[in-house]
Write a protein that holds these residues in place. Structure first.
Motif, mmCIF file in Angstrom:
data_model
loop_
_atom_site.group_PDB
_atom_site.id
_atom_site.type_symbol
_atom_site.label_atom_id
_atom_site.label_comp_id
_atom_site.label_asym_id
_atom_site.label_seq_id
_atom_site.Cartn_x
_atom_site.Cartn_y
_atom_site.Cartn_z
ATOM 1 N N GLU A 104 5.668 3.805 -3.326
ATOM 2 C CA GLU A 104 5.374 3.335 -4.669
ATOM 3 C C GLU A 104 5.890 4.365 -5.669
ATOM 4 O OE1 GLU A 104 4.436 0.474 -5.358
ATOM 5 O OE2 GLU A 104 3.168 -0.313 -3.753
ATOM 6 N N TRP A 105 6.202 3.895 -6.871
ATOM 7 C CA TRP A 105 6.707 4.772 -7.926
ATOM 8 C C TRP A 105 5.672 4.867 -9.039
ATOM 9 C CZ3 TRP A 105 9.738 2.671 -4.400
ATOM 10 C CH2 TRP A 105 10.909 3.336 -4.011
ATOM 11 N N LYS A 106 5.320 6.098 -9.413
ATOM 12 C CA LYS A 106 4.351 6.342 -10.461
ATOM 13 C C LYS A 106 5.064 6.848 -11.709
ATOM 14 C CE LYS A 106 0.278 9.233 -11.478
ATOM 15 N NZ LYS A 106 -0.615 10.296 -10.947
ATOM 16 N N LYS A 107 4.749 6.253 -12.845
ATOM 17 C CA LYS A 107 5.365 6.673 -14.097
ATOM 18 C C LYS A 107 4.866 8.058 -14.491
ATOM 19 C CE LYS A 107 6.278 2.125 -16.109
ATOM 20 N NZ LYS A 107 6.017 1.220 -17.264
ATOM 21 N N ALA A 108 5.804 8.902 -14.882
ATOM 22 C CA ALA A 108 5.490 10.239 -15.382
ATOM 23 C C ALA A 108 6.325 10.457 -16.638
ATOM 24 C CB ALA A 108 5.796 11.301 -14.333
ATOM 25 N N GLY A 109 5.785 10.036 -17.760
ATOM 26 C CA GLY A 109 6.560 10.071 -19.004
ATOM 27 C C GLY A 109 7.649 9.015 -18.960
ATOM 28 N N THR A 110 8.887 9.430 -19.111
ATOM 29 C CA THR A 110 10.012 8.491 -19.066
ATOM 30 C C THR A 110 10.615 8.393 -17.659
ATOM 31 O OG1 THR A 110 11.546 10.256 -19.707
ATOM 32 C CG2 THR A 110 10.593 8.908 -21.474
ATOM 33 N N ARG A 111 10.039 9.132 -16.730
ATOM 34 C CA ARG A 111 10.573 9.161 -15.370
ATOM 35 C C ARG A 111 9.588 8.509 -14.402
ATOM 36 N NH1 ARG A 111 12.258 15.255 -14.242
ATOM 37 N NH2 ARG A 111 13.518 14.251 -12.617
ATOM 38 N N LYS A 112 10.060 8.257 -13.184
ATOM 39 C CA LYS A 112 9.206 7.706 -12.142
ATOM 40 C C LYS A 112 9.294 8.590 -10.903
ATOM 41 C CE LYS A 112 9.244 2.810 -13.433
ATOM 42 N NZ LYS A 112 9.524 1.431 -12.958
ATOM 43 N N GLN A 113 8.140 8.921 -10.370
ATOM 44 C CA GLN A 113 8.073 9.753 -9.170
ATOM 45 C C GLN A 113 7.688 8.886 -7.978
ATOM 46 O OE1 GLN A 113 8.658 13.076 -8.403
ATOM 47 N NE2 GLN A 113 8.260 12.328 -6.321
ATOM 48 N N PRO A 114 8.514 8.856 -6.920
ATOM 49 C CA PRO A 114 8.151 8.084 -5.726
ATOM 50 C C PRO A 114 7.112 8.801 -4.875
ATOM 51 C CG PRO A 114 10.290 9.123 -5.418
ATOM 52 C CD PRO A 114 9.867 9.421 -6.826
ATOM 53 N N TYR A 115 6.232 8.016 -4.289
ATOM 54 C CA TYR A 115 5.211 8.529 -3.373
ATOM 55 C C TYR A 115 5.299 7.753 -2.062
ATOM 56 C CZ TYR A 115 2.789 11.158 -7.032
ATOM 57 O OH TYR A 115 2.468 12.058 -8.018
ATOM 58 N N PHE A 116 4.990 8.442 -0.967
ATOM 59 C CA PHE A 116 4.881 7.795 0.335
ATOM 60 C C PHE A 116 3.404 7.692 0.669
ATOM 61 C CE2 PHE A 116 5.110 7.984 5.113
ATOM 62 C CZ PHE A 116 5.680 6.727 5.273
ATOM 63 N N ILE A 117 2.946 6.484 1.012
ATOM 64 C CA ILE A 117 1.539 6.204 1.307
ATOM 65 C C ILE A 117 1.409 5.868 2.790
ATOM 66 C CG2 ILE A 117 -0.460 4.811 0.685
ATOM 67 C CD1 ILE A 117 1.002 4.185 -1.967
ATOM 68 N N TYR A 118 0.449 6.479 3.475
ATOM 69 C CA TYR A 118 0.367 6.373 4.929
ATOM 70 C C TYR A 118 -1.089 6.511 5.382
ATOM 71 C CZ TYR A 118 0.291 11.374 3.980
ATOM 72 O OH TYR A 118 -0.027 12.608 3.455
ATOM 73 N N HIS A 119 -1.342 6.202 6.650
ATOM 74 C CA HIS A 119 -2.694 6.323 7.195
ATOM 75 C C HIS A 119 -3.091 7.789 7.244
ATOM 76 C CE1 HIS A 119 -6.064 6.116 10.030
ATOM 77 N NE2 HIS A 119 -6.141 4.829 9.728
ATOM 78 N N GLN A 120 -4.339 8.070 6.925
ATOM 79 C CA GLN A 120 -4.797 9.456 6.863
ATOM 80 C C GLN A 120 -4.653 10.193 8.193
ATOM 81 O OE1 GLN A 120 -8.992 9.891 6.120
ATOM 82 N NE2 GLN A 120 -9.515 7.989 7.176
ATOM 83 N N HIS A 121 -4.648 9.454 9.301
ATOM 84 C CA HIS A 121 -4.463 10.062 10.619
ATOM 85 C C HIS A 121 -3.069 9.791 11.174
ATOM 86 C CE1 HIS A 121 -8.632 11.100 10.504
ATOM 87 N NE2 HIS A 121 -9.046 9.846 10.573
ATOM 88 N N ARG A 122 -2.180 9.360 10.311
ATOM 89 C CA ARG A 122 -0.779 9.083 10.675
ATOM 90 C C ARG A 122 -0.674 8.005 11.757
ATOM 91 N NH1 ARG A 122 3.300 11.217 7.300
ATOM 92 N NH2 ARG A 122 2.558 13.176 6.423
ATOM 93 N N GLU A 123 -1.604 7.077 11.769
ATOM 94 C CA GLU A 123 -1.557 5.988 12.734
ATOM 95 C C GLU A 123 -0.631 4.879 12.238
ATOM 96 O OE1 GLU A 123 -5.568 4.739 13.315
ATOM 97 O OE2 GLU A 123 -6.214 6.676 14.135
ATOM 98 N N PRO A 124 -0.081 4.059 13.144
ATOM 99 C CA PRO A 124 0.754 2.938 12.715
ATOM 100 C C PRO A 124 -0.037 1.977 11.836
ATOM 101 C CG PRO A 124 1.025 3.331 15.067
ATOM 102 C CD PRO A 124 -0.140 4.176 14.613
ATOM 103 N N LEU A 125 0.676 1.317 10.935
ATOM 104 C CA LEU A 125 0.079 0.328 10.046
ATOM 105 C C LEU A 125 0.585 -1.055 10.410
ATOM 106 C CD1 LEU A 125 0.515 2.186 6.616
ATOM 107 C CD2 LEU A 125 -1.448 2.263 8.172
ATOM 108 N N PHE A 126 -0.213 -2.064 10.075
ATOM 109 C CA PHE A 126 0.166 -3.443 10.388
ATOM 110 C C PHE A 126 -0.034 -4.292 9.138
ATOM 111 C CE2 PHE A 126 -1.151 -1.306 14.256
ATOM 112 C CZ PHE A 126 -0.001 -1.481 15.024
ATOM 113 N N PHE A 127 1.093 -4.561 8.439
ATOM 114 C CA PHE A 127 1.051 -5.336 7.204
ATOM 115 C C PHE A 127 0.929 -6.826 7.526
ATOM 116 C CE2 PHE A 127 4.242 -2.163 5.074
ATOM 117 C CZ PHE A 127 3.275 -1.170 5.085
ATOM 118 N N ALA A 128 -0.025 -7.500 6.910
ATOM 119 C CA ALA A 128 -0.077 -8.960 7.016
ATOM 120 C C ALA A 128 1.154 -9.549 6.334
ATOM 121 C CB ALA A 128 -1.344 -9.482 6.357
ATOM 122 N N ALA A 129 1.742 -10.555 6.956
ATOM 123 C CA ALA A 129 2.944 -11.193 6.415
ATOM 124 C C ALA A 129 2.879 -12.689 6.689
ATOM 125 C CB ALA A 129 4.200 -10.591 7.048
ATOM 126 N N ILE A 130 3.639 -13.446 5.919
ATOM 127 C CA ILE A 130 3.791 -14.883 6.161
ATOM 128 C C ILE A 130 5.259 -15.228 5.962
ATOM 129 C CG2 ILE A 130 1.433 -15.610 5.605
ATOM 130 C CD1 ILE A 130 2.355 -16.226 2.769
#
Length: 225
Positions: A104-130
């Motif tokens: 995700e990208w967070k606004k910081a003034g006129t710029r955007k800083q990307p962040y990586f979001i993950y499980h706190q224990h670095r476990e695999p994630l399973f996104f619901a999809a259709i």
């Protein structure tokens, strides 16, 4: 929302995290190695057909024939079960994206800083999809979308939407053809990981270019980088 994510582990690690055993699944210890997955590409998608689980490369995006805009990449969990666009997919095209985190990208003034979001224990994630089933057939731009939920607590400072991440024990029921659309909606509401299970850190702005891949895309960096 979810407009970019990582899918870099090997198939075997995702299956082990789910506790899945199915003789139709293709096991492979080689890492997938995708650290910067973008819409419009084919993504490994876990789905069920003929009472067996499969992992197929499927186009990330959905735009039926009557849709004359860019293919959509996300669907809101609150409206997808009943809306014109996604109701048929919710009923007959539920799937799961194995992943390791998203950006995700967070606004910081006129710029955007990307962040990586993950499980706190670095476990695999399973996104619901259709998506448009069956997933072993090509459907032009009728691929799949990632189901999103509101980021009500703790993550709203980065973005107000996030992927709906299912608990591993809920994945098979979500995928099952015997699961009713109403029950699937209950799973979406009750079996998703809470915001408190996630951590995030700033990453290189190079992730904004989809041609950039590699482990450095998810490595923590200073926000000013």
């Amino acid at each position: 929302m979810c407009g970019r994510f990582a899918q870099y582990r090997c198939r075997d690690e995702y299956f082990d995290a789910l506790g899945i055993e199915d003789d139709q699944l293709v096991y492979d210890p080689e890492p997938v190695g995708r650290y910067n997955v973008a819409p419009g590409t084919r993504v490994l998608l876990l789905n069920m057909r003929d009472e067996h689980l499969h992992l197929d490369p499927v186009f990330w995006g959905y735009g039926p024939e009557w849709w004359h805009k860019q293919p959509l990449i996300n669907a809101r969990s609150e409206t997808a079960p009943t809306g014109r666009m996604f109701k048929p997919l919710w009923q007959h095209g539920r799937a799961v994206v194995p992943a390791d985190g998203w950006f995700e990208w967070k606004k910081a003034g006129t710029r955007k800083q990307p962040y990586f979001i993950y499980h706190q224990h670095r476990e695999p994630l399973f996104f619901a999809a259709i998506g448009k089933a069956p997933f072993d057939k090509a459907h032009a731009k009728e691929g799949f979308v990632i189901v999103t939920a509101a980021s009500n607590r703790g993550m709203v400072d980065i973005h107000d939407r996030r992927p709906l991440v299912l608990r591993p024990e809920a994945v098979e029921e979500w995928l099952s053809a015997e699961t009713s659309p109403e029950r699937a909606q209950q799973i979406a509401e009750q079996a998703a990981l809470p915001e408190s299970d996630f951590r995030w850190h700033p990453v290189t702005k190079k992730v904004g270019n989809t041609h950039n891949q590699g482990e450095e895309m998810v490595a923590e960096t200073a926000e000013s980088d």
